[in-house]
Design a protein around this motif. Structure first.
Motif, PDB file in Angstrom:
ATOM      1  N   THR A  75      -0.048  -0.865   9.554  1.00  0.00           N
ATOM      2  CA  THR A  75      -1.331  -0.440   8.978  1.00  0.00           C
ATOM      3  C   THR A  75      -2.374  -1.498   9.322  1.00  0.00           C
ATOM      4  OG1 THR A  75      -0.295   0.742   7.147  1.00  0.00           O
ATOM      5  CG2 THR A  75      -2.542  -0.041   6.784  1.00  0.00           C
ATOM      6  N   ARG A  76      -3.511  -1.051   9.846  1.00  0.00           N
ATOM      7  CA  ARG A  76      -4.567  -2.013  10.226  1.00  0.00           C
ATOM      8  C   ARG A  76      -5.909  -1.689   9.574  1.00  0.00           C
ATOM      9  NH1 ARG A  76      -1.348  -1.377  14.896  1.00  0.00           N
ATOM     10  NH2 ARG A  76      -0.323  -3.335  15.518  1.00  0.00           N
ATOM     11  N   LYS A  77      -5.883  -0.791   8.579  1.00  0.00           N
ATOM     12  CA  LYS A  77      -7.099  -0.495   7.815  1.00  0.00           C
ATOM     13  C   LYS A  77      -6.672  -0.312   6.357  1.00  0.00           C
ATOM     14  CE  LYS A  77     -11.361   2.034   8.408  1.00  0.00           C
ATOM     15  NZ  LYS A  77     -11.797   3.395   8.223  1.00  0.00           N
ATOM     16  N   PHE A  78      -7.268  -1.122   5.491  1.00  0.00           N
ATOM     17  CA  PHE A  78      -6.814  -1.158   4.106  1.00  0.00           C
ATOM     18  C   PHE A  78      -7.934  -0.780   3.142  1.00  0.00           C
ATOM     19  CE2 PHE A  78      -4.179  -4.149   6.463  1.00  0.00           C
ATOM     20  CZ  PHE A  78      -2.908  -3.774   6.066  1.00  0.00           C
ATOM     21  N   LYS A  79      -7.542  -0.149   2.011  1.00  0.00           N
ATOM     22  CA  LYS A  79      -8.500   0.120   0.941  1.00  0.00           C
ATOM     23  C   LYS A  79      -8.740  -1.157   0.138  1.00  0.00           C
ATOM     24  CE  LYS A  79      -7.704   4.967   0.054  1.00  0.00           C
ATOM     25  NZ  LYS A  79      -6.863   5.958  -0.600  1.00  0.00           N
ATOM     26  N   ASN A  80      -9.934  -1.265  -0.410  1.00  0.00           N
ATOM     27  CA  ASN A  80     -10.216  -2.377  -1.318  1.00  0.00           C
ATOM     28  C   ASN A  80      -9.727  -1.968  -2.707  1.00  0.00           C
ATOM     29  OD1 ASN A  80     -11.158  -4.614  -2.564  1.00  0.00           O
ATOM     30  ND2 ASN A  80     -13.330  -4.113  -2.364  1.00  0.00           N
ATOM     31  N   LYS A  81      -8.423  -2.024  -2.883  1.00  0.00           N
ATOM     32  CA  LYS A  81      -7.813  -1.530  -4.126  1.00  0.00           C
ATOM     33  C   LYS A  81      -6.705  -2.491  -4.542  1.00  0.00           C
ATOM     34  CE  LYS A  81      -5.249   2.498  -5.808  1.00  0.00           C
ATOM     35  NZ  LYS A  81      -4.620   3.762  -5.439  1.00  0.00           N
ATOM     36  N   VAL A  82      -6.765  -2.935  -5.777  1.00  0.00           N
ATOM     37  CA  VAL A  82      -5.824  -3.948  -6.264  1.00  0.00           C
ATOM     38  C   VAL A  82      -4.391  -3.407  -6.246  1.00  0.00           C
ATOM     39  CG1 VAL A  82      -5.164  -5.310  -8.302  1.00  0.00           C
ATOM     40  CG2 VAL A  82      -7.580  -5.081  -7.667  1.00  0.00           C
ATOM     41  N   ILE A  83      -3.469  -4.256  -5.819  1.00  0.00           N
ATOM     42  CA  ILE A  83      -2.053  -3.887  -5.820  1.00  0.00           C
ATOM     43  C   ILE A  83      -1.473  -4.263  -7.185  1.00  0.00           C
ATOM     44  CG2 ILE A  83       0.199  -4.357  -4.764  1.00  0.00           C
ATOM     45  CD1 ILE A  83      -1.322  -5.029  -2.172  1.00  0.00           C
ATOM     46  N   PRO A  84      -0.922  -3.281  -7.911  1.00  0.00           N
ATOM     47  CA  PRO A  84      -0.363  -3.604  -9.238  1.00  0.00           C
ATOM     48  C   PRO A  84       0.726  -4.666  -9.124  1.00  0.00           C
ATOM     49  CG  PRO A  84      -0.481  -1.221  -8.913  1.00  0.00           C
ATOM     50  CD  PRO A  84      -0.806  -1.850  -7.593  1.00  0.00           C
ATOM     51  N   ALA A  85       0.811  -5.507 -10.153  1.00  0.00           N
ATOM     52  CA  ALA A  85       1.744  -6.650 -10.129  1.00  0.00           C
ATOM     53  C   ALA A  85       3.180  -6.209  -9.873  1.00  0.00           C
ATOM     54  CB  ALA A  85       1.649  -7.418 -11.446  1.00  0.00           C
ATOM     55  N   HIS A  86       3.592  -5.070 -10.465  1.00  0.00           N
ATOM     56  CA  HIS A  86       5.006  -4.674 -10.305  1.00  0.00           C
ATOM     57  C   HIS A  86       5.314  -4.300  -8.854  1.00  0.00           C
ATOM     58  CE1 HIS A  86       3.142  -0.665 -10.912  1.00  0.00           C
ATOM     59  NE2 HIS A  86       4.145  -0.222 -10.180  1.00  0.00           N
ATOM     60  N   MET A  87       4.297  -3.812  -8.115  1.00  0.00           N
ATOM     61  CA  MET A  87       4.527  -3.479  -6.704  1.00  0.00           C
ATOM     62  C   MET A  87       4.619  -4.760  -5.871  1.00  0.00           C
ATOM     63  SD  MET A  87       1.952  -0.221  -6.248  1.00  0.00           S
ATOM     64  CE  MET A  87       2.752   0.729  -4.966  1.00  0.00           C
ATOM     65  N   LEU A  88       3.719  -5.695  -6.155  1.00  0.00           N
ATOM     66  CA  LEU A  88       3.739  -6.964  -5.420  1.00  0.00           C
ATOM     67  C   LEU A  88       5.049  -7.706  -5.668  1.00  0.00           C
ATOM     68  CD1 LEU A  88       2.314  -8.993  -3.622  1.00  0.00           C
ATOM     69  CD2 LEU A  88       1.194  -9.923  -5.668  1.00  0.00           C
ATOM     70  N   GLU A  89       5.494  -7.657  -6.921  1.00  0.00           N
ATOM     71  CA  GLU A  89       6.722  -8.392  -7.269  1.00  0.00           C
ATOM     72  C   GLU A  89       7.929  -7.914  -6.470  1.00  0.00           C
ATOM     73  OE1 GLU A  89       7.105  -8.089 -11.538  1.00  0.00           O
ATOM     74  OE2 GLU A  89       5.304  -9.342 -11.767  1.00  0.00           O
ATOM     75  N   VAL A  90       8.093  -6.591  -6.319  1.00  0.00           N
ATOM     76  CA  VAL A  90       9.295  -6.116  -5.600  1.00  0.00           C
ATOM     77  C   VAL A  90       9.213  -6.462  -4.118  1.00  0.00           C
ATOM     78  CG1 VAL A  90       9.994  -4.317  -7.220  1.00  0.00           C
ATOM     79  CG2 VAL A  90       8.422  -3.726  -5.356  1.00  0.00           C
ATOM     80  N   ILE A  91       7.990  -6.502  -3.591  1.00  0.00           N
ATOM     81  CA  ILE A  91       7.839  -6.849  -2.167  1.00  0.00           C
ATOM     82  C   ILE A  91       8.194  -8.330  -1.949  1.00  0.00           C
ATOM     83  CG2 ILE A  91       6.132  -7.120  -0.319  1.00  0.00           C
ATOM     84  CD1 ILE A  91       4.826  -4.522  -1.536  1.00  0.00           C
ATOM     85  N   ILE A  92       7.690  -9.186  -2.814  1.00  0.00           N
ATOM     86  CA  ILE A  92       8.016 -10.615  -2.696  1.00  0.00           C
ATOM     87  C   ILE A  92       9.519 -10.826  -2.890  1.00  0.00           C
ATOM     88  CG2 ILE A  92       7.678 -12.893  -3.731  1.00  0.00           C
ATOM     89  CD1 ILE A  92       4.785 -11.993  -4.384  1.00  0.00           C
ATOM     90  N   GLU A  93      10.085 -10.110  -3.853  1.00  0.00           N
ATOM     91  CA  GLU A  93      11.530 -10.233  -4.103  1.00  0.00           C
ATOM     92  C   GLU A  93      12.329  -9.834  -2.861  1.00  0.00           C
ATOM     93  OE1 GLU A  93      12.130 -11.812  -6.564  1.00  0.00           O
ATOM     94  OE2 GLU A  93      13.845 -11.157  -7.752  1.00  0.00           O
ATOM     95  N   ALA A  94      11.880  -8.767  -2.180  1.00  0.00           N
ATOM     96  CA  ALA A  94      12.567  -8.328  -0.949  1.00  0.00           C
ATOM     97  C   ALA A  94      12.513  -9.437   0.100  1.00  0.00           C
ATOM     98  CB  ALA A  94      11.924  -7.046  -0.420  1.00  0.00           C
ATOM     99  N   GLY A  95      11.387 -10.130   0.184  1.00  0.00           N
ATOM    100  CA  GLY A  95      11.269 -11.237   1.131  1.00  0.00           C
ATOM    101  C   GLY A  95      12.157 -12.406   0.751  1.00  0.00           C
ATOM    102  N   ARG A  96      12.177 -12.726  -0.522  1.00  0.00           N
ATOM    103  CA  ARG A  96      12.959 -13.887  -0.974  1.00  0.00           C
ATOM    104  C   ARG A  96      14.458 -13.659  -0.850  1.00  0.00           C
ATOM    105  NH1 ARG A  96      12.265 -15.822  -6.415  1.00  0.00           N
ATOM    106  NH2 ARG A  96      12.979 -17.808  -5.590  1.00  0.00           N
ATOM    107  N   TYR A  97      14.864 -12.379  -0.902  1.00  0.00           N
ATOM    108  CA  TYR A  97      16.297 -12.080  -0.813  1.00  0.00           C
ATOM    109  C   TYR A  97      16.748 -11.804   0.623  1.00  0.00           C
ATOM    110  CZ  TYR A  97      17.626 -12.611  -5.611  1.00  0.00           C
ATOM    111  OH  TYR A  97      17.933 -13.170  -6.831  1.00  0.00           O
ATOM    112  N   ALA A  98      15.886 -12.079   1.593  1.00  0.00           N
ATOM    113  CA  ALA A  98      16.314 -11.971   2.996  1.00  0.00           C
ATOM    114  C   ALA A  98      17.343 -13.067   3.283  1.00  0.00           C
ATOM    115  CB  ALA A  98      15.099 -12.137   3.903  1.00  0.00           C
ATOM    116  N   PRO A  99      18.203 -12.826   4.253  1.00  0.00           N
ATOM    117  CA  PRO A  99      19.161 -13.873   4.611  1.00  0.00           C
ATOM    118  C   PRO A  99      18.456 -15.036   5.300  1.00  0.00           C
ATOM    119  CG  PRO A  99      19.284 -12.069   6.182  1.00  0.00           C
ATOM    120  CD  PRO A  99      18.328 -11.635   5.102  1.00  0.00           C
ATOM    121  N   SER A 100      19.100 -16.201   5.284  1.00  0.00           N
ATOM    122  CA  SER A 100      18.583 -17.344   6.051  1.00  0.00           C
ATOM    123  C   SER A 100      19.770 -18.087   6.662  1.00  0.00           C
ATOM    124  CB  SER A 100      17.775 -18.284   5.154  1.00  0.00           C
ATOM    125  OG  SER A 100      18.563 -18.775   4.092  1.00  0.00           O
TER     126      SER A 100
END
Ligand SMILES: Cc1cc2nc3c(=O)[nH]c(=O)nc-3n(C[C@H](O)[C@H](O)[C@H](O)COP(=O)(O)O)c2cc1C
Length: 195
Positions: A11-36
């Motif tokens: 996606t290269r065009k975004f709405k100026n619309k706040v992302i609810p905290a619960h949505m941001l949290e699951v995305i960050i969690e998905a990143g943090r639980y990636a393997p290393s």
């Protein structure tokens, strides 16, 4: 699960619309639980929501690329960024609601691979909940740039870390509000079954 992978598109065009905290949290969690590699867990997620920081990053990236001259040994994409910056492009990140910058330890030999795992996890998770993403590489191309390092450290990057990738995140600015989801044909990515 496979559908979330198959339908993920940039996606290269975004709405100026706040992302609810619960949505941001699951995305960050998905990143943090990636393997290393060796389970070092050295990714550092800088979650930039401030419009002024996004604008400052846009200015600095444009300023620093504009100072550079293309050379034969540069990847074409870096040459394109230099040309874009000289033409005045300040929105390398496409003005998203949030830019998640992924830094990692310079001592981690798997820093790039670990970052890619984290960003892909976040992109697929975001697609699952109808948010749009795009991998943003300019801060990685400028990972050794002193001006960018100083600014990134002022917003939370630590000594001994560098940027290996970033991801723009937001509600897609499309007619129906959904991400573009038509899969691109696979014309590469060859598979050889070895028996
Ligand atoms: C390592 C990597 C770097 C990328 N860098 C950028 C970038 O700096 N800017 C951008 O607009 N897209 C970037 N992309 C997105 C690709 O252009 C995109 O994934 C590709 O064209 C396929 O399209 P799709 O994501 O819609 O399937 C990058 C993707 C990857 C994996």
């Amino acid at each position: 699960m496979l559908n979330d992978i198959l339908t993920r598109r940039s996606t290269r065009k975004f709405k100026n619309k706040v992302i609810p905290a619960h949505m941001l949290e699951v995305i960050i969690e998905a990143g943090r639980y990636a393997p290393s590699g060796c389970n070092v867990q050295q990714a550092h997620f800088l979650v930039v929501q401030s419009k002024s920081v996004l604008a400052k990053l846009g200015e600095l990236v444009q300023q620093e690329f504009a100072k550079m001259e293309p050379t034969d040994d540069m990847p074409q994409t870096v040459k394109n960024n230099i040309a874009g910056a000289k033409a005045g492009n300040k929105s390398f990140h496409y003005n998203p609601q949030i830019l998640i910058i992924v830094a990692n330890s310079v001592d981690n030999p798997n820093a790039m691979a670990d970052t890619a795992c984290a960003i892909d996890n976040m992109m697929v998770m975001a697609n699952h909940i109808n948010l749009g993403t795009c991998w943003i590489n300019q801060l990685r191309w400028l990972q050794d740039n002193e001006v960018l390092i100083e600014y990134l450290q002022s917003i939370g990057m630590k000594e001994g870390e560098k940027v290996y990738g970033a991801m723009s995140l937001g509600f897609p600015d499309t007619a129906n509000g959904m991400p573009e989801r038509t899969p691109l044909a696979r014309t590469g990515n060859e598979v050889t079954f070895v028996e």
